[in-house]
Write an enzyme that holds these catalytic residues in place. Structure first.
Site, PDB file in Angstrom:
ATOM      1  CG  PHE A 148      23.906  53.236   5.334  1.00  0.00           C
ATOM      2  CD1 PHE A 148      24.177  52.821   6.624  1.00  0.00           C
ATOM      3  CD2 PHE A 148      22.714  53.917   5.093  1.00  0.00           C
ATOM      4  CE1 PHE A 148      23.290  53.073   7.652  1.00  0.00           C
ATOM      5  CE2 PHE A 148      21.822  54.163   6.107  1.00  0.00           C
ATOM      6  CZ  PHE A 148      22.122  53.738   7.398  1.00  0.00           C
ATOM      7  CG  HIS A 445      -8.905  78.724  57.322  1.00  0.00           C
ATOM      8  ND1 HIS A 445      -9.278  79.797  56.549  1.00  0.00           N
ATOM      9  CD2 HIS A 445      -9.147  77.623  56.545  1.00  0.00           C
ATOM     10  CE1 HIS A 445      -9.713  79.380  55.382  1.00  0.00           C
ATOM     11  NE2 HIS A 445      -9.634  78.057  55.341  1.00  0.00           N
ATOM     12  CD  GLU A 446      -7.876  73.871  57.577  1.00  0.00           C
ATOM     13  OE1 GLU A 446      -8.888  73.153  57.385  1.00  0.00           O
ATOM     14  OE2 GLU A 446      -7.299  74.476  56.653  1.00  0.00           O
ATOM     15  CG  HIS A 449     -13.041  74.805  56.716  1.00  0.00           C
ATOM     16  ND1 HIS A 449     -13.932  75.424  55.874  1.00  0.00           N
ATOM     17  CD2 HIS A 449     -11.792  75.215  56.328  1.00  0.00           C
ATOM     18  CE1 HIS A 449     -13.263  76.185  55.008  1.00  0.00           C
ATOM     19  NE2 HIS A 449     -11.964  76.080  55.269  1.00  0.00           N
ATOM     20  CG  ASP A 521     -11.789  77.225  51.656  1.00  0.00           C
ATOM     21  OD1 ASP A 521     -11.584  76.088  51.191  1.00  0.00           O
ATOM     22  OD2 ASP A 521     -11.268  77.646  52.701  1.00  0.00           O
TER      23      ASP A 521
END
Length: 644
Positions: A148, A445-446, A449, A521
């Site tokens: 080897f 919530h949205e 925003h 946030d």
């Protein structure tokens, strides 16, 4: 004559390749043979049943032996038993003693007039020395290791050290012919103009040398991730038509001392042999960080590598014809010696593309894609402010995937729109089960925003509102800028906080309760207020002073290196100023939503029933009283203790 030389060279290369393949074949055959031999020996040893001497004698005493043969030299006894077809093999330790033990038994059975007669034979044979039998497996293993070593390890480098000899070699990727040119780079006209001098020098150095001009030895490309710094470096190599050596900064650094410096020398030696050439080091901050900032002193592997890089770029030995181009998005952590003239003479900032640049980038990435007639790249460029080249490439690819998923023959504007929201917010989660209570909470919530965004003059127009869960968000309100912005004013940042608090305040006003959905946030609002006070000097009380150090320690990082350059008293004042900004924004948000409660109810009810609102519909909800009328006296949100 030139073609003959090339032909001879090709033949030589083919012969070398054939010899190499032949050697590899020999190694493969020898390895397989060794594995088979060792495996066979292991199998034989493992499957040989241990037989004791007294058991052999019992076979004779119980008249179970039909035939037997004994080799007096080796002591091998082969018996054929009456109840077994296969012969039984046993190695007799002392053949003379064995004959004495079984001789009377054999004679007794042979004198019988009836019954089986044992057929036996004592063969004279030579016995192999015991020590040869004992050491044979060890010798075989040593032979395998030697074979080897000869066929594998000694084939690599002279001296037979194998891959250890290549440990100090640079893992450089060489590209003789770069197919990337400036035509493939869009949205960076100024950056390309800065680099054209490099290309002219590589193509025609006499023009510069005649005037005594020296070309920059190094060009540092810096800017946010994804802006195309690596692509620009490849385009320079493609335009100049010179060898291009690319390597990452992390490839220099290893756990063994001296390897990084050796690899730096190797990559520069390779480039010098083929000068003029270009060396491109990607993410140079991995190896070029400021010296003396570590905890373990100054003499470590990273600093040795950096020192060698500094010497190669502008040391005692002239380094002509090799130009180093490096890319990083952390210029603040680089060593000052790297940034001085004579090393990285020219610093090119590759920033965010403007609307014209984004349109050109989109043209490059859609060149090989089929677009529907309704796709307007200019409109897409307007909606993607803040996108870098990598973002736009991802956007176009996502749109193509969506179109293919729907079995379309071209990419439509609808696919682009859906891909834009997917890239910004995340993929839809339509399979998520949302209760009516959570759905109503998300809708208000949205809507909070969106209504605050509409009534704040500095905010970008609302593009879409949705209460369909995407990514980690239960819903989103997406506002896309209509133009590029270079600066942020105090009023704009304050109204950013107002919009961020819109969701929390809407929950409080309408539902008389608050939820954890506004946590992100609040985090962003607090961060914005802190930057206004400590970074931008927007506080009238504290004045235009920067508090704190924005640069992190090179090795300690963000979590451990908090370099505060102000007193506890100032820290208390900063906290009070931040709270005053948040309180003022909260009161303004409360006034907006209370004064426009009808609009809040309309948007929330429309969202609750349709799950999404586009820009046109939102404008009608806000401005047209007759559009989707809602009787606010009828709307009653049940108490949290009541059933939905």
């Amino acid at each position: 004559m030139k073609s003959d030389m090339n032909f001879d060279k090709d033949n030589k290369d083919n012969n070398n390749k054939n010899q190499k393949n032949k050697g590899n074949g020999i190694v493969a055959y020898v390895t397989i043979a060794m594995i088979i031999i060792l495996g066979g020996m292991f199998f034989l040893v493992k499957n040989t049943k241990p037989l004791q001497y007294y058991q052999v004698i019992e076979y004779f005493q119980k008249d179970n032996v039909k035939e037997f043969e004994l080799n007096l030299g080796s002591g091998q006894l082969t018996m054929i038993l009456k109840d077994k077809q296969e012969p039984v093999v046993y190695k007799v330790p002392y053949p003379a003693l064995f004959i004495e033990d079984v001789n009377e038994i054999v004679k007794t059975h042979n004198k019988q007039s009836f019954g089986d007669i044992i057929k036996y034979d004592y063969k004279r044979g030579s016995q192999a020395p015991e020590w040869i039998i004992a050491v044979f497996p060890t010798l075989l293993t040593i032979a395998f290791i030697v074979v080897f070593y000869i066929f594998v390890l000694k084939k690599t480098d002279a001296g037979g050290i194998g891959k250890i000899g290549n440990f100090g070699k640079a893992k450089v990727k060489k590209s003789e012919e770069s197919k990337v040119t400036f035509g493939d780079v869009a949205g960076a006209d100024e950056e390309k103009e800065e680099l054209r001098e490099i290309i002219d020098f590589l193509k025609n150095p006499q023009k510069f040398n005649a005037l005594g001009a020296k070309i920059p030895k190094g060009v540092l490309l810096m800017g946010p991730p994804g802006t195309g710094k690596t692509l620009i470096a490849r385009a320079v190599a493609g335009e100049a038509d010179v060898p291009f050596f690319s390597i990452s900064g992390s490839d220099f650094v290893e756990m063994f001392v001296g390897v990084g410096a050796s690899r730096v020398r190797d990559v520069f030696n390779q480039a010098k042999k083929q000068a003029p050439s270009i060396i491109f080091i990607d993410e140079i901050d991995a190896v070029g960080r400021r010296r003396g900032a570590g905890l373990g002193g100054g003499h470590d592997e990273r600093e040795q590598t950096l020192n060698q890089l500094l010497v190669e770029m502008d040391g005692f030995v002239e380094n002509s014809g090799v130009i180093v181009i490096a890319a990083t998005n952390r210029k603040d952590v680089l060593d000052p010696a790297l940034l001085r003239p004579g090393r990285f003479d020219r610093h090119v900032y590759v920033g965010y593309p403007d609307i014209k640049g984004r349109e050109e980038i989109l043209k490059v990435h859609t060149k090989n894609k089929i677009l529907a007639p309704d796709v307007d790249l200019h409109t897409i460029a307007k909606k993607t402010a803040g996108f870098v080249g990598a973002d736009l490439a991802n956007l176009v690819n996502e749109a193509a995937l969506l179109a293919a998923k729907k079995n379309k023959k071209s990419i439509t504007a609808e696919d682009i729109e859906e891909a834009t929201i997917k890239v910004i917010v995340g993929p839809e989660k339509k399979s998520s089960v949302v209760t009516e209570k959570d759905k109503r909470l998300t809708a208000y919530h949205e809507a909070g925003h969106a209504v605050c965004t509409y009534h704040c003059q500095t905010q970008d127009p609302v593009h879409e509102i949705s209460i369909i869960p995407r990514g980690m968000a239960g819903g989103f309100t997406l506002s896309l800028p209509s133009h590029d912005k270079m600066y942020h004013t105090k009023t704009e940042m304050f109204e950013d906080i107002v919009v961020l608090l819109g969701g929390r305040v809407a929950e409080k006003v309408v539902l008389d309760d608050i939820s954890s959905g506004a946590s992100n946030d609040i985090l962003r609002a607090t961060s914005t207020a802190r930057n206004m006070v400590t970074k931008y000097g927007f506080s009238d009380k504290l004045g235009p002073i920067v508090y704190g150090n924005d640069h992190d320690e090179v090795f300690l990082g963000r979590d451990f290196a908090q370099n505060r350059n102000y007193s506890e008293e100032v820290a208390s004042q900063i906290d009070l100023e931040i709270k005053q900004i948040i309180d003022k924004a909260y009161n303004m948000t409360l006034d907006i939503l209370k004064n426009n409660l009808e609009q809040l109810h309309k948007v929330a009810k429309y969202l609750f029933e349709n799950e999404s609102v586009d820009a046109k519909t939102f404008k009608n909800l806000m401005e047209d009283k007759d559009f989707y009328p809602v009787d606010t006296q009828v709307i009653k949100i049940k108490n949290k203790n009541q059933e939905d």
